[in-house]
Write a protein that holds these residues in place. Structure first.
Motif, mmCIF file in Angstrom:
data_model
loop_
_atom_site.group_PDB
_atom_site.id
_atom_site.type_symbol
_atom_site.label_atom_id
_atom_site.label_comp_id
_atom_site.label_asym_id
_atom_site.label_seq_id
_atom_site.Cartn_x
_atom_site.Cartn_y
_atom_site.Cartn_z
ATOM 1 N N LEU A 1 -7.090 -23.285 -14.489
ATOM 2 C CA LEU A 1 -6.854 -22.640 -13.293
ATOM 3 C C LEU A 1 -7.307 -23.626 -12.259
ATOM 4 O O LEU A 1 -8.539 -23.537 -11.738
ATOM 5 C CB LEU A 1 -7.631 -21.363 -12.976
ATOM 6 C CG LEU A 1 -6.821 -19.950 -13.664
ATOM 7 C CD1 LEU A 1 -7.367 -20.001 -15.173
ATOM 8 C CD2 LEU A 1 -7.525 -18.862 -12.978
ATOM 9 N N PRO A 2 -6.481 -24.325 -11.924
ATOM 10 C CA PRO A 2 -6.727 -25.304 -10.820
ATOM 11 C C PRO A 2 -6.805 -24.619 -9.287
ATOM 12 O O PRO A 2 -6.177 -23.797 -9.091
ATOM 13 C CB PRO A 2 -5.490 -26.312 -10.726
ATOM 14 C CG PRO A 2 -4.226 -25.589 -11.511
ATOM 15 C CD PRO A 2 -4.971 -24.577 -12.489
ATOM 16 N N SER A 3 -7.788 -25.209 -8.602
ATOM 17 C CA SER A 3 -8.011 -24.748 -7.426
ATOM 18 C C SER A 3 -7.262 -25.101 -6.159
ATOM 19 O O SER A 3 -7.359 -24.165 -5.162
ATOM 20 C CB SER A 3 -9.645 -24.933 -7.228
ATOM 21 O OG SER A 3 -9.807 -26.402 -6.953
ATOM 22 N N ASP A 4 -6.635 -26.260 -6.192
ATOM 23 C CA ASP A 4 -5.712 -26.557 -4.952
ATOM 24 C C ASP A 4 -4.766 -27.722 -5.652
ATOM 25 O O ASP A 4 -4.800 -27.758 -6.752
ATOM 26 C CB ASP A 4 -6.415 -27.301 -3.979
ATOM 27 C CG ASP A 4 -7.092 -28.726 -4.204
ATOM 28 O OD1 ASP A 4 -7.176 -29.217 -5.118
ATOM 29 O OD2 ASP A 4 -7.968 -29.191 -3.458
ATOM 30 N N ARG A 5 -3.978 -28.060 -4.578
ATOM 31 C CA ARG A 5 -2.689 -28.962 -5.032
ATOM 32 C C ARG A 5 -3.201 -30.214 -5.600
ATOM 33 O O ARG A 5 -2.620 -30.796 -6.413
ATOM 34 C CB ARG A 5 -1.784 -29.175 -3.772
ATOM 35 C CG ARG A 5 -2.737 -29.676 -2.248
ATOM 36 C CD ARG A 5 -1.663 -29.895 -1.325
ATOM 37 N NE ARG A 5 -2.366 -29.984 0.033
ATOM 38 C CZ ARG A 5 -1.814 -30.925 0.772
ATOM 39 N NH1 ARG A 5 -0.754 -31.604 0.631
ATOM 40 N NH2 ARG A 5 -2.565 -31.050 2.080
ATOM 41 N N PHE A 6 -4.116 -30.650 -4.887
ATOM 42 C CA PHE A 6 -4.681 -32.094 -5.622
ATOM 43 C C PHE A 6 -5.345 -32.240 -6.858
ATOM 44 O O PHE A 6 -5.002 -32.953 -7.645
ATOM 45 C CB PHE A 6 -5.821 -32.688 -4.503
ATOM 46 C CG PHE A 6 -5.325 -32.861 -3.008
ATOM 47 C CD1 PHE A 6 -4.074 -33.515 -2.946
ATOM 48 C CD2 PHE A 6 -5.787 -32.351 -2.059
ATOM 49 C CE1 PHE A 6 -3.688 -33.437 -1.386
ATOM 50 C CE2 PHE A 6 -5.504 -32.382 -0.841
ATOM 51 C CZ PHE A 6 -4.255 -32.772 -0.570
ATOM 52 N N TYR B 1 -10.024 -30.064 -1.820
ATOM 53 C CA TYR B 1 -10.569 -31.546 -2.115
ATOM 54 C C TYR B 1 -9.491 -32.416 -1.009
ATOM 55 O O TYR B 1 -8.794 -31.680 -0.226
ATOM 56 C CB TYR B 1 -10.292 -32.041 -3.315
ATOM 57 C CG TYR B 1 -11.167 -31.202 -4.388
ATOM 58 C CD1 TYR B 1 -12.291 -31.245 -4.574
ATOM 59 C CD2 TYR B 1 -10.378 -30.206 -5.328
ATOM 60 C CE1 TYR B 1 -13.180 -30.664 -5.572
ATOM 61 C CE2 TYR B 1 -11.095 -29.464 -6.163
ATOM 62 C CZ TYR B 1 -12.595 -29.837 -6.302
ATOM 63 O OH TYR B 1 -13.302 -29.130 -7.198
ATOM 64 N N GLU B 2 -9.648 -33.516 -1.103
ATOM 65 C CA GLU B 2 -8.838 -34.419 -0.057
ATOM 66 C C GLU B 2 -8.032 -35.432 -0.951
ATOM 67 O O GLU B 2 -8.460 -35.709 -1.822
ATOM 68 C CB GLU B 2 -9.920 -35.404 0.834
ATOM 69 C CG GLU B 2 -10.746 -34.453 1.738
ATOM 70 C CD GLU B 2 -11.568 -35.315 2.639
ATOM 71 O OE1 GLU B 2 -11.773 -36.683 2.355
ATOM 72 O OE2 GLU B 2 -12.281 -34.815 3.574
ATOM 73 N N GLU B 3 -6.885 -35.579 -0.402
ATOM 74 C CA GLU B 3 -5.849 -36.542 -1.112
ATOM 75 C C GLU B 3 -6.700 -37.929 -1.281
ATOM 76 O O GLU B 3 -7.324 -38.548 -0.461
ATOM 77 C CB GLU B 3 -4.588 -36.776 -0.303
ATOM 78 C CG GLU B 3 -3.595 -37.727 -1.245
ATOM 79 C CD GLU B 3 -2.249 -37.378 -0.287
ATOM 80 O OE1 GLU B 3 -1.121 -37.939 -1.009
ATOM 81 O OE2 GLU B 3 -2.099 -36.970 0.668
ATOM 82 N N GLY B 4 -6.703 -38.367 -2.711
ATOM 83 C CA GLY B 4 -7.133 -39.536 -2.918
ATOM 84 C C GLY B 4 -8.556 -39.500 -3.159
ATOM 85 O O GLY B 4 -9.475 -40.322 -3.488
ATOM 86 N N ASN B 5 -9.282 -38.307 -2.934
ATOM 87 C CA ASN B 5 -10.680 -38.178 -3.296
ATOM 88 C C ASN B 5 -10.768 -36.712 -4.068
ATOM 89 O O ASN B 5 -11.405 -35.813 -3.444
ATOM 90 C CB ASN B 5 -11.482 -38.071 -2.003
ATOM 91 C CG ASN B 5 -12.974 -37.930 -2.242
ATOM 92 O OD1 ASN B 5 -13.488 -38.401 -3.019
ATOM 93 N ND2 ASN B 5 -13.807 -37.370 -1.273
ATOM 94 N N VAL B 6 -10.601 -36.837 -5.279
ATOM 95 C CA VAL B 6 -10.721 -35.588 -6.047
ATOM 96 C C VAL B 6 -11.425 -35.975 -7.380
ATOM 97 O O VAL B 6 -11.208 -36.652 -8.325
ATOM 98 C CB VAL B 6 -9.300 -35.025 -6.555
ATOM 99 C CG1 VAL B 6 -9.478 -33.810 -7.457
ATOM 100 C CG2 VAL B 6 -8.149 -35.042 -5.543
ATOM 101 N N ALA C 1 -16.384 -29.372 -15.456
ATOM 102 C CA ALA C 1 -16.311 -28.665 -14.140
ATOM 103 C C ALA C 1 -16.577 -29.637 -13.060
ATOM 104 O O ALA C 1 -17.297 -30.609 -13.292
ATOM 105 C CB ALA C 1 -17.300 -27.499 -14.018
ATOM 106 N N THR C 2 -16.145 -29.170 -11.953
ATOM 107 C CA THR C 2 -16.660 -30.035 -10.717
ATOM 108 C C THR C 2 -17.447 -29.305 -9.783
ATOM 109 O O THR C 2 -17.566 -28.311 -9.563
ATOM 110 C CB THR C 2 -15.345 -30.293 -9.901
ATOM 111 O OG1 THR C 2 -14.351 -30.958 -10.554
ATOM 112 C CG2 THR C 2 -15.827 -31.237 -8.637
ATOM 113 N N VAL C 3 -18.691 -29.960 -9.859
ATOM 114 C CA VAL C 3 -19.859 -29.480 -8.883
ATOM 115 C C VAL C 3 -19.554 -29.845 -7.434
ATOM 116 O O VAL C 3 -19.815 -31.039 -6.980
ATOM 117 C CB VAL C 3 -21.220 -30.040 -9.431
ATOM 118 C CG1 VAL C 3 -22.418 -29.380 -8.395
ATOM 119 C CG2 VAL C 3 -21.479 -29.480 -10.842
ATOM 120 N N ILE C 4 -19.202 -29.081 -6.546
ATOM 121 C CA ILE C 4 -18.970 -29.313 -5.025
ATOM 122 C C ILE C 4 -20.147 -29.513 -4.525
ATOM 123 O O ILE C 4 -20.242 -30.238 -3.664
ATOM 124 C CB ILE C 4 -18.018 -28.206 -4.600
ATOM 125 C CG1 ILE C 4 -16.666 -28.270 -5.520
ATOM 126 C CG2 ILE C 4 -17.878 -28.388 -3.145
ATOM 127 C CD1 ILE C 4 -15.737 -27.130 -5.215
#
Length: 312
Positions: free
Chosen positions: A137-142, A171-176, A183-186
């Protein structure tokens, strides 16, 4: 505000690869419009198959094409592909370990007023219970782009669930920060660990900001890979917190909350509170209205975290 839905990104990535790889094929069940895959059908008609409103055929045909060396991506509303064609997904795709990627569009409650018949609140539990089937389940477009690029490189079954509407960027484009099945720890925190997936990641991150203003330190984990679950990250986040909150756009049984609870109970017992949709038909409304009603927004998550810590 972002205006690009995750389903549009899926189409973009598939079109980019279809130019170079004629084995990339897309199949739809009269859903090319709602899946944002009409551009693919127009640009690559020989790599597109329309099966009509026949989700069982959609999955079985995809499995057959995979056995012939093709790389099929089968898109259909999440509510239908996870129920009407569950047996075909279990036997033809997972049991046979075929290279089929099932794309559940308009997942969760994003079909809004169409109600329970079109909501997919059981799909994580259903597909996660099947051996060989991965659930994302991806969280955003990036992150969606990163996930699709990774899936195009492997030959294993997978289910990808995305919502219908654009979601705010996490996230930001180019910085994912992306690693397959990790998992990604934000954010890192020491009071509460908030583990979320899909569209719940953004409100979870915003909740951490609310809590910070109140002197509460929160970790936020983006568990886009619900299966395989990144148990190492779960254990690390839970071990460094007093309580754990899971947040998902899913029924309360068999989803992310259940999986995290099993791991935490086994490895590092802590209080775990699972925030989810109710075990009942949800109210009618937009995704935002439904989330707010059930407390699946930044304010609701922050409030639950305070309660878990005995501060609410």
């Amino acid at each position: 505000m972002n205006k690009i839905a995750n389903r549009q990104v899926i189409c973009e990535v598939l079109m980019e690869h279809a130019k170079e790889d004629r084995d990339v094929v897309v199949l739809c069940s009269d859903s090319r419009g709602s899946a944002s895959l009409a551009p693919f059908a127009s640009a690559f008609p020989e790599q597109f198959v329309e099966v009509g409103i026949a989700e069982q055929n959609l999955v079985s045909i995809s499995a057959g094409m995979a056995k012939c060396g093709k790389k099929p991506y089968a898109a259909s509303p999440a509510s239908f592909i996870s129920t009407r064609s569950f047996e075909q997904a279990k036997v033809d795709v997972a049991y046979s370990n075929t290279n089929v990627k099932l794309i559940g569009i308009s997942g969760g409650v994003s079909y809004g007023a169409l109600g329970m018949s079109h909501h997919s609140a059981q799909d994580i539990a259903a597909f996660a219970s099947v051996p060989n089937m991965r659930v994302y389940l991806p969280s955003d477009r990036f992150q969606t782009r990163c996930l699709m690029e990774a899936l195009l490189k492997d030959e294993k079954p997978a289910y990808i669930r995305v919502g219908r509407n654009p979601v705010e960027d996490v996230y930001e484009e180019g910085n994912v920060p992306f690693a397959m099945d990790k998992a990604t720890v934000i954010t890192q925190g020491s009071d509460v660990a908030i583990i979320a997936c899909g569209e719940m990641v953004k409100p979870a991150r915003d909740a951490a900001g609310i809590l910070k203003e109140k002197g509460i330190s929160a970790s936020v984990v983006d568990m886009y890979c619900v299966k395989p679950l990144d148990e190492e990250t779960v254990i690390r986040a839970a071990s460094g917190a007093k309580a754990v909150i899971t947040v998902e756009e899913h029924a309360p049984y068999g989803g992310l909350g259940s999986m995290v609870s099993q791991v935490v109970a086994r490895e590092c017992p802590r209080k775990v509170i699972n925030m989810s949709l109710p075990d009942a038909p949800v109210i009618t409304g937009t995704s935002g209205e439904v989330f707010a009603y059930y407390g699946l927004n930044a304010e609701g998550i922050a409030g639950m975290a305070e309660k878990a810590l005995g501060r609410g």
